[in-house]
Design an enzyme around this catalytic site. Structure first.
Site, PDB file in Angstrom:
ATOM      1  NE  ARG A   1      -7.311  -2.170   0.616  1.00 43.24           N
ATOM      2  CZ  ARG A   1      -6.509  -3.045   0.003  1.00 43.24           C
ATOM      3  NH1 ARG A   1      -6.195  -2.870  -1.280  1.00 43.24           N
ATOM      4  NH2 ARG A   1      -6.013  -4.078   0.650  1.00 43.24           N
TER       5      ARG A   1
ATOM      6  CD  GLU B   1     -12.953   2.832  -5.202  1.00 45.51           C
ATOM      7  OE1 GLU B   1     -13.106   4.066  -5.105  1.00 45.51           O
ATOM      8  OE2 GLU B   1     -13.389   2.012  -4.364  1.00 45.51           O
TER       9      GLU B   1
ATOM     10  N   GLY C   1      -8.899  -2.527  -4.404  1.00 44.23           N
ATOM     11  CA  GLY C   1      -9.772  -2.843  -3.293  1.00 44.23           C
ATOM     12  C   GLY C   1      -9.120  -3.857  -2.381  1.00 44.23           C
TER      13      GLY C   1
ATOM     14  CG  HIS D   1      -1.897  -1.130   1.246  1.00 49.24           C
ATOM     15  ND1 HIS D   1      -2.969  -1.166   2.096  1.00 49.24           N
ATOM     16  CD2 HIS D   1      -1.944  -2.304   0.556  1.00 49.24           C
ATOM     17  CE1 HIS D   1      -3.624  -2.309   1.926  1.00 49.24           C
ATOM     18  NE2 HIS D   1      -3.012  -3.016   0.989  1.00 49.24           N
TER      19      HIS D   1
ATOM     20  CE1 TYR E   1     -13.509  10.041  -6.545  1.00 49.55           C
ATOM     21  CE2 TYR E   1     -12.271  11.560  -5.175  1.00 49.55           C
ATOM     22  CZ  TYR E   1     -12.940  11.280  -6.347  1.00 49.55           C
ATOM     23  OH  TYR E   1     -13.039  12.237  -7.327  1.00 49.55           O
TER      24      TYR E   1
END
Length: 685
Positions: A539, A564, A558, A477, A574
């Protein structure tokens, strides 16, 4: 001392030019006196240091007639701020904010007013943490152009706060495993205040959490498959540790040994020079069919999640002998479809708009993770190697490659950190030769720029400039995609939440955001939160692209429900972590324009060519194509499904084509030169 006597004493002291630091029994000490101070501007009479010298007879004054203006003090270390005392001259602020920061880039607002009255303003019961504390004035008490801001004393009170994250937990060990679950345990992390919980991740996806227990079970696994598990620790202040080491676990086969029935009625839906459309009748299985594999002369050349597919990247005027086999959750393969379908692709080239994506030609291979990629004005390519930290020059016409240099200060994360985004300014690169880079360091993720010498074919590392720091890092991430606006005025960056979901909705954090900065790293004056943040609630962003109207599109991963694609608006929220795609509590957030099931997506880069948006997917091992129609995405198609394996990066190529880079093997471990990747030139309709 009575209250009346106390007030009288303060008044006498002010007349005498003395500084009053507050009640004698103040809980937290004065931290700011004599500390370094930085200001937006300073009048010749009154330097910044006067605001923290302990003498209310001196003052800092800003330039006249300009809003906003600011002053911040460096406390020398992160502190918990409980009180700020401002003593104004007649030129005070009616509207201002108090904010804290750990890095002077990201500021967290802890107080704001539009009703400042000047004099002494003693702000108590504040709650903030930071090394730097700022007063940010936006409206002056005296509005005539000959006046600025005038602050006699800037007193900051507090004590050391909890800003230290826990240590990484110990590398997990396996307690037990079934065909659908794994139970792991780990040794405890340590923390200066105390660990309050642990989050367990499976290949970057959160699969379990505990409130202190050192064991957890992750379910919903597939049989006969290898997963990587690791753990992060949390403390009460919300600090998240770096990740533990990774435990590789292979689930055993299940007791299901019954294969699906063979697919039937295999037939074509379209035949072109480089692609064949196929459809067939579904197979049946006692536990459920999970997908199909497509073969040419016994060699697998594609996959499908449904009973149809388009095989791409084929050779014109070539005979293909096609069969399809179904597979179930345990990996049992059906018998091949019968009979063999013999199809010959058309001769020549017939790449039409209706076809969407046509052929793909390999232009190079690489043994590292190909992440950022740009096309230079002469049509050649620069791309980076994520784990080796090198930048490579490639001539796609000849396949000739040369490493132009190694980016300094890059560190891997035993996961998906390293040398990530690469970008050039579309307007100024021909003269300034700056390469803009997003990379992980030992302490954070950051954006830097380094000049490239095309004549020498070399990266000039001595020219490096650090543009933006303080983007939190973790094993996964980290985000990392960079994209300039078409006019070259602004550089946008996509970041991840660093596996701390609380960062995404916090507009004072740089994580889980689309960021916007000027090419020199300064913050544009019209950014919505007075920092680098442009949009929030994301994310893990790895795709950014501008369309012909100058609008910014974004692609993000996701967790376990849906990826998305978003159309980014200034200041938009968002939804992560409240909302994943359209799943969860999504009211009030900006809705995605397209979603994809995670199992068929986990998409990274995006590119826009002639109003079509292309999405490169890793876990889904395919290239999606959608058509931009107004502010919606229509006509979703998938190409190369299973043909080249995991796809990471897609970029526009000359003559309205695409560059496409695979991400096969070694893309989750940070080890250099252990991948098997291809760079492809894709023709589109």
């Amino acid at each position: 001392m009575s209250r009346r006597i106390r007030v009288g004493a303060i008044a006498l002291a002010l007349v005498a030019g003395m500084t009053i630091t507050g009640p004698a029994d103040a809980a937290d000490p004065l931290l700011s006196r004599g500390k370094p101070v930085t200001v937006s501007s300073s009048g010749g009479c009154c330097p910044a240091a006067n605001a923290v010298d302990g003498n209310s007879g001196t003052r800092w004054a800003s330039v006249a007639g300009v809003d906003p203006q600011w002053i911040y003090v460096d406390l020398g270390a992160a502190m918990h701020i409980s009180r700020v005392r401002l003593q104004w001259d007649a030129s005070c602020a009616t509207a201002y904010e108090i904010a804290t920061s750990t890095d002077r880039v990201t500021w967290t607002k802890i107080y704001a007013t539009t009703a400042g009255k000047g004099g002494v303003e003693d702000l108590t019961a504040l709650d903030g943490t930071g090394r730097y504390v700022r007063v940010y004035g936006t409206k002056r008490c005296r509005t005539d152009a000959s006046r600025g801001y005038s602050l006699q004393e800037f007193g900051v009170y507090g004590a050391a706060g909890d800003v230290q994250p826990p240590s990484p937990p110990g590398t997990p060990t396996l307690v037990g495993v079934t065909s659908s679950s794994a139970t792991i345990s780990w040794t405890a992390a340590t923390d200066d205040v105390g660990v309050t919980g642990y989050d367990v991740y499976r290949d970057g996806q959160l699969c379990a959490s505990t409130t202190g227990a050192l064991t957890a079970t992750c379910g919903n696994l597939g049989p006969n498959w290898t997963y990587g598990f690791y753990v992060n620790a949390r403390d009460a202040a919300g600090n998240v540790s770096q990740a533990s080491g990774t435990l590789a676990v292979k689930t055993p086969p299940s007791d299901d040994h019954t294969p699906p029935s063979a697919p039937a009625n295999l037939r074509t839906t379209a035949v072109n020079s480089t692609s064949i459309g196929l459809v067939w009748t579904a197979s049946t299985d006692d536990t459920g069919v999970t997908g199909y594999r497509i073969y040419h002369a016994g060699t697998q050349i594609g996959t499908s999640d449904t009973t149809s597919t388009t095989l791409g990247g084929l050779t014109p005027n070539t005979a293909y002998h096609l069969q399809v086999r179904a597979v179930d959750r345990n990996g049992n393969l059906s018998e091949p479809s019968t009979p063999v379908l013999d199809v010959t692709t058309r001769a020549g080239s017939d790449c039409t708009p209706a076809q969407g994506v046509c052929g793909a030609t390999e232009i190079a291979t690489d043994d590292d993770v190909v992440w950022g990629l740009v096309t230079l004005p002469d049509g050649t390519i620069l791309y980076n190697q994520r784990d080796a930290h090198d930048i490579v020059h490639l001539n796609p016409a000849t396949g000739a490659k040369k490493t132009i240099g190694t980016v300094p200060g890059v560190q891997n994360t035993d996961g998906e950190g390293g040398l990530l985004g690469l970008e050039i300014n579309p307007v100024s690169f021909a003269t300034d030769h700056w390469l803009y880079l997003f990379h992980t360091s030992a302490t954070d993720n950051r954006i830097v720029r380094i000049q490239y010498d095309p004549a020498a074919g070399a990266l000039l590392t001595n020219t490096e400039q650090v543009l933006l720091t303080g983007i939190a890092r973790n094993k996964y991430h980290n985000g990392g995609r960079l994209r300039f606006s078409p006019d070259g005025r602004y550089l946008f960056a996509g970041t991840g939440d660093a596996q701390n979901t609380s960062t995404a909705p916090n507009t004072s954090s740089l994580n889980g955001k689309v960021l916007r900065i000027n090419p020199d790293g300064s913050i544009p004056s019209d950014n919505p939160f007075r920092n680098a943040v442009w949009s929030y609630g994301h994310r893990n962003i790895q795709g950014l692209a501008f369309d012909a109207q100058g609008r910014l599109w974004e692609q993000e991963f996701g967790n376990n429900v849906m990826d998305e694609t978003n159309l980014i608006v200034k200041g938009g929220n968002y939804g992560w972590p409240s909302c994943e795609g359209t799943s969860g509590s999504c009211d009030g957030f900006v809705a995605p324009k397209q979603t994809y099931p995670v199992a068929q997506a986990s998409c990274s880069g995006i590119a826009i060519v002639r109003d079509a948006l292309y999405v490169a997917c890793e876990r889904g091992a395919r290239l999606y194509r959608t058509v931009i129609s107004g502010d919606t995405l229509t006509n979703v198609q998938s190409f190369f499904t299973g043909t080249y394996g995991r796809l990471r990066t897609v970029e526009p190529a000359p003559d309205s084509g695409l560059w496409l880079a695979t991400s096969v093997d070694g893309d989750k471990d940070g080890v250099p030169h252990n991948s098997h990747n291809r760079l492809l030139r894709v023709s589109v309709g």
